[in-house]
Design a protein around this motif. Structure first.
Motif, PDB file in Angstrom:
ATOM      1  N   TRP A   1       0.870  -1.251   0.075  1.00 36.40           N
ATOM      2  CA  TRP A   1      -0.117  -0.055  -0.204  1.00 36.40           C
ATOM      3  C   TRP A   1       0.943   1.398   0.038  1.00 36.40           C
ATOM      4  O   TRP A   1       0.148   2.317  -0.315  1.00 36.40           O
ATOM      5  CB  TRP A   1      -0.854   0.068   1.291  1.00 36.40           C
ATOM      6  CG  TRP A   1      -1.616  -1.361   1.423  1.00 36.40           C
ATOM      7  CD1 TRP A   1      -1.301  -2.037   2.483  1.00 36.40           C
ATOM      8  CD2 TRP A   1      -2.376  -1.838   0.783  1.00 36.40           C
ATOM      9  NE1 TRP A   1      -1.883  -3.135   2.405  1.00 36.40           N
ATOM     10  CE2 TRP A   1      -2.756  -3.095   1.492  1.00 36.40           C
ATOM     11  CE3 TRP A   1      -3.045  -1.753  -0.592  1.00 36.40           C
ATOM     12  CZ2 TRP A   1      -3.752  -4.112   0.743  1.00 36.40           C
ATOM     13  CZ3 TRP A   1      -4.016  -2.785  -1.044  1.00 36.40           C
ATOM     14  CH2 TRP A   1      -4.295  -4.034  -0.331  1.00 36.40           C
TER      15      TRP A   1
ATOM     16  N   ARG B   1      -6.604   2.274  -2.678  1.00 35.11           N
ATOM     17  CA  ARG B   1      -6.409   1.215  -3.783  1.00 35.11           C
ATOM     18  C   ARG B   1      -7.865   0.338  -3.730  1.00 35.11           C
ATOM     19  O   ARG B   1      -8.347   0.120  -2.605  1.00 35.11           O
ATOM     20  CB  ARG B   1      -5.237   0.270  -3.769  1.00 35.11           C
ATOM     21  CG  ARG B   1      -4.175   1.087  -4.023  1.00 35.11           C
ATOM     22  CD  ARG B   1      -2.863   0.333  -3.980  1.00 35.11           C
ATOM     23  NE  ARG B   1      -2.800  -0.996  -4.963  1.00 35.11           N
ATOM     24  CZ  ARG B   1      -2.088  -1.897  -4.781  1.00 35.11           C
ATOM     25  NH1 ARG B   1      -1.071  -1.959  -3.917  1.00 35.11           N
ATOM     26  NH2 ARG B   1      -2.349  -2.903  -5.403  1.00 35.11           N
TER      27      ARG B   1
ATOM     28  N   ARG C   1      -0.809   2.693  -9.921  1.00 32.09           N
ATOM     29  CA  ARG C   1      -1.864   1.942  -9.316  1.00 32.09           C
ATOM     30  C   ARG C   1      -3.126   2.791  -9.233  1.00 32.09           C
ATOM     31  O   ARG C   1      -3.116   4.160  -8.799  1.00 32.09           O
ATOM     32  CB  ARG C   1      -1.762   1.536  -8.019  1.00 32.09           C
ATOM     33  CG  ARG C   1      -0.340   0.574  -7.567  1.00 32.09           C
ATOM     34  CD  ARG C   1      -0.352  -0.563  -8.258  1.00 32.09           C
ATOM     35  NE  ARG C   1       0.740  -1.405  -7.721  1.00 32.09           N
ATOM     36  CZ  ARG C   1       0.867  -2.599  -7.901  1.00 32.09           C
ATOM     37  NH1 ARG C   1       0.070  -3.492  -7.990  1.00 32.09           N
ATOM     38  NH2 ARG C   1       2.217  -3.028  -7.489  1.00 32.09           N
ATOM     39  N   ASP C   2      -4.087   2.082  -9.723  1.00 32.63           N
ATOM     40  CA  ASP C   2      -5.457   2.670  -9.678  1.00 32.63           C
ATOM     41  C   ASP C   2      -5.866   2.997  -8.336  1.00 32.63           C
ATOM     42  O   ASP C   2      -5.480   2.509  -7.427  1.00 32.63           O
ATOM     43  CB  ASP C   2      -6.624   2.030 -10.401  1.00 32.63           C
ATOM     44  CG  ASP C   2      -6.488   1.798 -11.677  1.00 32.63           C
ATOM     45  OD1 ASP C   2      -5.565   2.350 -12.440  1.00 32.63           O
ATOM     46  OD2 ASP C   2      -7.045   0.820 -12.452  1.00 32.63           O
ATOM     47  N   HIS C   3      -6.718   4.291  -8.140  1.00 35.87           N
ATOM     48  CA  HIS C   3      -7.358   4.526  -6.767  1.00 35.87           C
ATOM     49  C   HIS C   3      -8.460   4.969  -6.846  1.00 35.87           C
ATOM     50  O   HIS C   3      -9.000   5.566  -7.785  1.00 35.87           O
ATOM     51  CB  HIS C   3      -6.360   5.560  -6.045  1.00 35.87           C
ATOM     52  CG  HIS C   3      -5.219   5.170  -5.396  1.00 35.87           C
ATOM     53  ND1 HIS C   3      -4.018   4.391  -6.419  1.00 35.87           N
ATOM     54  CD2 HIS C   3      -4.794   5.156  -4.220  1.00 35.87           C
ATOM     55  CE1 HIS C   3      -3.132   4.329  -5.353  1.00 35.87           C
ATOM     56  NE2 HIS C   3      -3.355   4.818  -4.106  1.00 35.87           N
TER      57      HIS C   3
END
Length: 179
Positions: free
Chosen positions: A23, A123, A155-157
């Motif tokens: 994370w 995330r 990364r997508d959030h």
């Protein structure tokens, strides 16, 4: 956060590297060199805090450091907004520590700093953090593809916000409300 917290933070972070790694933000390749020590990271955080750009907070439980909560991207003027990031050591997860810390910081940001909007980016697979924003009544505003560099990849959030007008009392009071 104080400079003297650096060693404790380093030990805590090191003891929970496997828990936090999936994370935690990382630097993309070919960017500035990483900090060489936790002490230098704390110095940089404190410098940004003095400039009014961020607020780094140590999260404590019964007098011990158990995590970190940072207010970043503080924007005044017509926006009056900021974003929050946080983590807690695995051994303290599930005790309501982070929801309480986030609520207290939100109340400070709304009441003292006079911010209008607070954002948290999570995330999609981080169920524990999703539960924090759910408990506190944050509103989801959408998906941000490739939002942040985490664990070596973009990364997508999911983005969540809390606007002062949506909080009739204090954010901390939401924790006492039935879910």
């Amino acid at each position: 956060m104080r400079l003297r917290d650096a060693e404790t933070w380093q030990q805590l972070r090191g003891a929970h590297v496997d828990w936090l790694g999936p994370w935690e933000a990382t630097l993309p390749p070919d960017t500035q060199p990483p900090f060489v020590s936790h002490r230098s990271m704390v110095k940089a955080m404190l410098s940004r805090a003095r400039a009014g750009q961020s607020l780094p907070f140590v999260v404590t439980w019964e007098g011990a450091m158990v995590g970190l909560l940072t207010v970043n991207g503080i924007t005044l003027g017509s926006s009056r907004s900021a974003n929050l990031g946080y983590w807690v050591a695995r051994t303290y997860a599930g005790r309501g520590i982070i929801p309480t810390a986030v609520a207290l910081i939100c109340d400070h940001l709304f009441e003292v700093a006079q911010l209008h909007r607070i954002e948290i980016a999570i995330r999609p697979e981080n169920e524990r953090s999703l539960r924090v924003v759910e408990k506190l009544g944050f509103t989801e505003v959408g998906l941000a593809p490739s939002y942040l560099h985490i664990a070596g990849q973009w990364r997508d959030h999911r983005l969540f916000q809390l606007v002062v007008d949506d909080v009739p009392g204090r954010v901390i009071d939401r924790l006492a409300e039935p879910q």
